[in-house]
Write a protein that holds these residues in place. Sequence first.
Motif, PDB file in Angstrom:
ATOM      1  N   VAL A 350     113.938  61.473  57.936  1.00 29.60           N
ATOM      2  CA  VAL A 350     114.562  62.774  58.172  1.00 29.60           C
ATOM      3  C   VAL A 350     114.879  63.469  56.859  1.00 29.60           C
ATOM      4  CG1 VAL A 350     116.665  63.895  59.009  1.00 29.60           C
ATOM      5  CG2 VAL A 350     115.511  62.228  60.438  1.00 29.60           C
ATOM      6  N   LEU A 351     115.416  62.732  55.895  1.00 26.44           N
ATOM      7  CA  LEU A 351     115.805  63.335  54.622  1.00 26.44           C
ATOM      8  C   LEU A 351     114.589  63.874  53.866  1.00 26.44           C
ATOM      9  CD1 LEU A 351     118.442  60.699  53.460  1.00 26.44           C
ATOM     10  CD2 LEU A 351     118.903  63.041  54.204  1.00 26.44           C
ATOM     11  N   VAL A 352     113.517  63.112  53.843  1.00 23.94           N
ATOM     12  CA  VAL A 352     112.302  63.565  53.153  1.00 23.94           C
ATOM     13  C   VAL A 352     111.698  64.764  53.874  1.00 23.94           C
ATOM     14  CG1 VAL A 352     109.963  62.913  52.466  1.00 23.94           C
ATOM     15  CG2 VAL A 352     111.850  61.299  52.156  1.00 23.94           C
ATOM     16  N   LYS A 353     111.775  64.749  55.194  1.00 22.46           N
ATOM     17  CA  LYS A 353     111.226  65.867  55.962  1.00 22.46           C
ATOM     18  C   LYS A 353     111.948  67.170  55.648  1.00 22.46           C
ATOM     19  CE  LYS A 353     110.229  67.373  60.689  1.00 22.46           C
ATOM     20  NZ  LYS A 353     110.348  67.062  62.133  1.00 22.46           N
ATOM     21  N   LYS A 354     113.252  67.088  55.376  1.00 23.64           N
ATOM     22  CA  LYS A 354     114.038  68.298  55.123  1.00 23.64           C
ATOM     23  C   LYS A 354     113.802  68.879  53.730  1.00 23.64           C
ATOM     24  CE  LYS A 354     115.694  68.140  59.164  1.00 23.64           C
ATOM     25  NZ  LYS A 354     115.204  69.101  60.171  1.00 23.64           N
ATOM     26  N   LEU A 355     113.179  68.123  52.846  1.00 17.62           N
ATOM     27  CA  LEU A 355     112.868  68.633  51.513  1.00 17.62           C
ATOM     28  C   LEU A 355     111.905  69.811  51.616  1.00 17.62           C
ATOM     29  CD1 LEU A 355     112.387  65.313  49.495  1.00 17.62           C
ATOM     30  CD2 LEU A 355     114.281  66.924  49.265  1.00 17.62           C
ATOM     31  N   LEU A 356     112.304  70.950  51.042  1.00 20.37           N
ATOM     32  CA  LEU A 356     111.456  72.145  50.994  1.00 20.37           C
ATOM     33  C   LEU A 356     111.136  72.731  52.365  1.00 20.37           C
ATOM     34  CD1 LEU A 356     108.914  70.854  48.319  1.00 20.37           C
ATOM     35  CD2 LEU A 356     110.756  72.487  47.938  1.00 20.37           C
ATOM     36  N   ARG A 357     111.876  72.325  53.392  1.00 20.10           N
ATOM     37  CA  ARG A 357     111.564  72.791  54.738  1.00 20.10           C
ATOM     38  C   ARG A 357     112.628  73.708  55.334  1.00 20.10           C
ATOM     39  NH1 ARG A 357     108.021  69.664  57.949  1.00 20.10           N
ATOM     40  NH2 ARG A 357     108.684  71.000  59.655  1.00 20.10           N
ATOM     41  N   VAL A 358     113.865  73.572  54.903  1.00 21.85           N
ATOM     42  CA  VAL A 358     114.967  74.296  55.546  1.00 21.85           C
ATOM     43  C   VAL A 358     115.481  75.422  54.646  1.00 21.85           C
ATOM     44  CG1 VAL A 358     117.251  74.107  56.593  1.00 21.85           C
ATOM     45  CG2 VAL A 358     115.623  72.208  56.800  1.00 21.85           C
ATOM     46  N   SER A 359     116.040  75.046  53.507  1.00 29.48           N
ATOM     47  CA  SER A 359     116.594  76.020  52.557  1.00 29.48           C
ATOM     48  C   SER A 359     116.829  75.314  51.232  1.00 29.48           C
ATOM     49  CB  SER A 359     117.910  76.604  53.081  1.00 29.48           C
ATOM     50  OG  SER A 359     118.912  75.599  53.143  1.00 29.48           O
ATOM     51  N   ASP A 360     117.137  76.078  50.204  1.00 32.31           N
ATOM     52  CA  ASP A 360     117.429  75.489  48.898  1.00 32.31           C
ATOM     53  C   ASP A 360     118.647  74.566  48.971  1.00 32.31           C
ATOM     54  OD1 ASP A 360     115.331  76.867  47.830  1.00 32.31           O
ATOM     55  OD2 ASP A 360     116.552  78.506  47.026  1.00 32.31           O
ATOM     56  N   LEU A 361     119.661  74.989  49.732  1.00 32.09           N
ATOM     57  CA  LEU A 361     120.868  74.169  49.854  1.00 32.09           C
ATOM     58  C   LEU A 361     120.578  72.859  50.569  1.00 32.09           C
ATOM     59  CD1 LEU A 361     123.900  73.916  49.398  1.00 32.09           C
ATOM     60  CD2 LEU A 361     124.262  75.122  51.565  1.00 32.09           C
ATOM     61  N   ALA A 362     119.796  72.922  51.638  1.00 34.73           N
ATOM     62  CA  ALA A 362     119.433  71.703  52.365  1.00 34.73           C
ATOM     63  C   ALA A 362     118.624  70.769  51.472  1.00 34.73           C
ATOM     64  CB  ALA A 362     118.651  72.053  53.623  1.00 34.73           C
ATOM     65  N   THR A 363     117.746  71.334  50.662  1.00 28.24           N
ATOM     66  CA  THR A 363     116.954  70.520  49.730  1.00 28.24           C
ATOM     67  C   THR A 363     117.857  69.839  48.710  1.00 28.24           C
ATOM     68  OG1 THR A 363     114.993  71.911  49.983  1.00 28.24           O
ATOM     69  CG2 THR A 363     115.136  70.588  47.979  1.00 28.24           C
ATOM     70  N   GLU A 364     118.831  70.558  48.180  1.00 24.57           N
ATOM     71  CA  GLU A 364     119.753  69.972  47.197  1.00 24.57           C
ATOM     72  C   GLU A 364     120.537  68.803  47.803  1.00 24.57           C
ATOM     73  OE1 GLU A 364     122.248  72.962  45.532  1.00 24.57           O
ATOM     74  OE2 GLU A 364     120.579  74.253  44.945  1.00 24.57           O
ATOM     75  N   PHE A 365     121.031  68.993  49.024  1.00 24.91           N
ATOM     76  CA  PHE A 365     121.765  67.909  49.682  1.00 24.91           C
ATOM     77  C   PHE A 365     120.854  66.710  49.945  1.00 24.91           C
ATOM     78  CE2 PHE A 365     125.004  71.110  51.429  1.00 24.91           C
ATOM     79  CZ  PHE A 365     125.973  70.695  50.546  1.00 24.91           C
ATOM     80  N   SER A 366     119.625  66.972  50.386  1.00 24.64           N
ATOM     81  CA  SER A 366     118.691  65.883  50.694  1.00 24.64           C
ATOM     82  C   SER A 366     118.366  65.073  49.447  1.00 24.64           C
ATOM     83  CB  SER A 366     117.399  66.456  51.307  1.00 24.64           C
ATOM     84  OG  SER A 366     117.664  67.111  52.529  1.00 24.64           O
ATOM     85  N   VAL A 367     118.100  65.770  48.345  1.00 29.15           N
ATOM     86  CA  VAL A 367     117.805  65.076  47.087  1.00 29.15           C
ATOM     87  C   VAL A 367     119.004  64.243  46.653  1.00 29.15           C
ATOM     88  CG1 VAL A 367     117.353  65.401  44.623  1.00 29.15           C
ATOM     89  CG2 VAL A 367     116.094  66.751  46.306  1.00 29.15           C
ATOM     90  N   SER A 368     120.208  64.804  46.784  1.00 33.63           N
ATOM     91  CA  SER A 368     121.421  64.090  46.392  1.00 33.63           C
ATOM     92  C   SER A 368     121.606  62.812  47.215  1.00 33.63           C
ATOM     93  CB  SER A 368     122.633  65.000  46.558  1.00 33.63           C
ATOM     94  OG  SER A 368     123.826  64.329  46.228  1.00 33.63           O
ATOM     95  N   ILE A 369     121.369  62.892  48.526  1.00 30.79           N
ATOM     96  CA  ILE A 369     121.540  61.718  49.392  1.00 30.79           C
ATOM     97  C   ILE A 369     120.505  60.651  49.049  1.00 30.79           C
ATOM     98  CG2 ILE A 369     121.496  60.886  51.778  1.00 30.79           C
ATOM     99  CD1 ILE A 369     122.348  63.763  52.601  1.00 30.79           C
ATOM    100  N   ILE A 370     119.239  61.073  48.897  1.00 27.04           N
ATOM    101  CA  ILE A 370     118.181  60.109  48.559  1.00 27.04           C
ATOM    102  C   ILE A 370     118.480  59.451  47.215  1.00 27.04           C
ATOM    103  CG2 ILE A 370     115.719  59.852  48.043  1.00 27.04           C
ATOM    104  CD1 ILE A 370     115.206  62.220  49.954  1.00 27.04           C
TER     105      ILE A 370
END
Length: 443
Positions: A350-370
Amino acid sequence: MISTWRKRRAGRRAAKEQQQGENGDMELITIPNHFRCPISLDFMKDPVTLSTGITYDRDSIEKWIEAGNHTCPVTNQVFRSLEPIPNHTIRKMIQDWCVDNKSYGIERIPTPRIPVSSTEVSEILSKITMASKREDQVWCRELVAKIKALVKESERDKRCIMGSKAGSVISAAFETFSIAPSFDKNVAVLEEILSALTLLSPIDEEAKCYLGSAASLHCMVWFLKDGDLSARRSAALVLKEAISSNERVIDALAEIEGALEALVKLIKEPICPTATKASLMVIYHMVNSSFPNETIIERFVDMGLVSLLLEILVDAERRICEEALGVLDGLCSSDIGRDKVFNNALSMPVLVKKLLRVSDLATEFSVSIIWKLCKNEQKEEGGGVLIEALQVGAFQKLLLLIQVGCADKTKEKATELLKWLNLHRDRLECIDSMDFKDLKRPF
């Protein structure tokens, strides 16, 4: 046959001449200059006069004043008062002129509703304060309902009401009725106040102080747990405004019995997207405070919040997705939260899927969690999290993220992740991801 054709041609010619005649008449109609606004030069639909004696269209002069101008555009004199006075004489003359020229296609302008004045608002707010001091919940409820109706009337009225500190006055009334001994008798007025406060967002700091008191917080939690659907929604929205990263309020809220459970329930059994977003935002502030309380995070984890958020993320809308990822990022700041996310099979896909798919903010959170999940794995021989990230295409997406650009902090984490992932690439062939096949660079 020829006769019929001639009749049709003559009919078309007559219709054309009639239309040209009407157009000519329209061109002859001239709008009187005193019916035009000196600012926009358009027909005045709501003429108002200011202290300099010049009449303007209300919309034009209000925009002029809101832009920071305090002088008359015509006379250049400083306004003694910024309160526009409706010019009923000019308005009636314009309406009569429209009626007289109705045959030319001119429609009569409707009689505008006079917007509320700051004086009227101040009088209502003063009465609300009096009613709350007397603990007259019936009178207070009627006055608050009147404020609600005015706020809904127009954006102009809403600005006037918010500029009169209505949020502070109504929040003070909420606190007063919250600490009253007969709480059960005040439920109706408290619910009306909560509903009104949802329309006055954002509230000022003074209002937040009233809403952040122990009595107010206990009352809002009560509505979250036992109120009807409308009251629960209103309580969540107002609580979101009250908490806003205030450490004292966060700690006080966490100590109230059933508060955390009520917030999670709003996510698990959603009422509406607005209530879900508000609940997520409250939880976000609680797990991402300057000094996050490990006990709070542990309680949220024990309630199954991690698995609930990951399930929501599968097909959530953008705003809910951003807030859910923000909460997950906060939960991963603690060992127990990170372990729970680590052990969930949905996490990495799920986290990788959200990278570059939702918004810049969602990408930042996803990268931080990973990054948080992989931080303790890069030195281990197994590298379970890193290998799983490679399997679902994290390497390609992180590489693309750096190429298309992102915030410096996110770029640093993505670069570090790529270094860790690269150590395991020889052991596993990365799976090609098609999630970003149509992605275009912003340059």
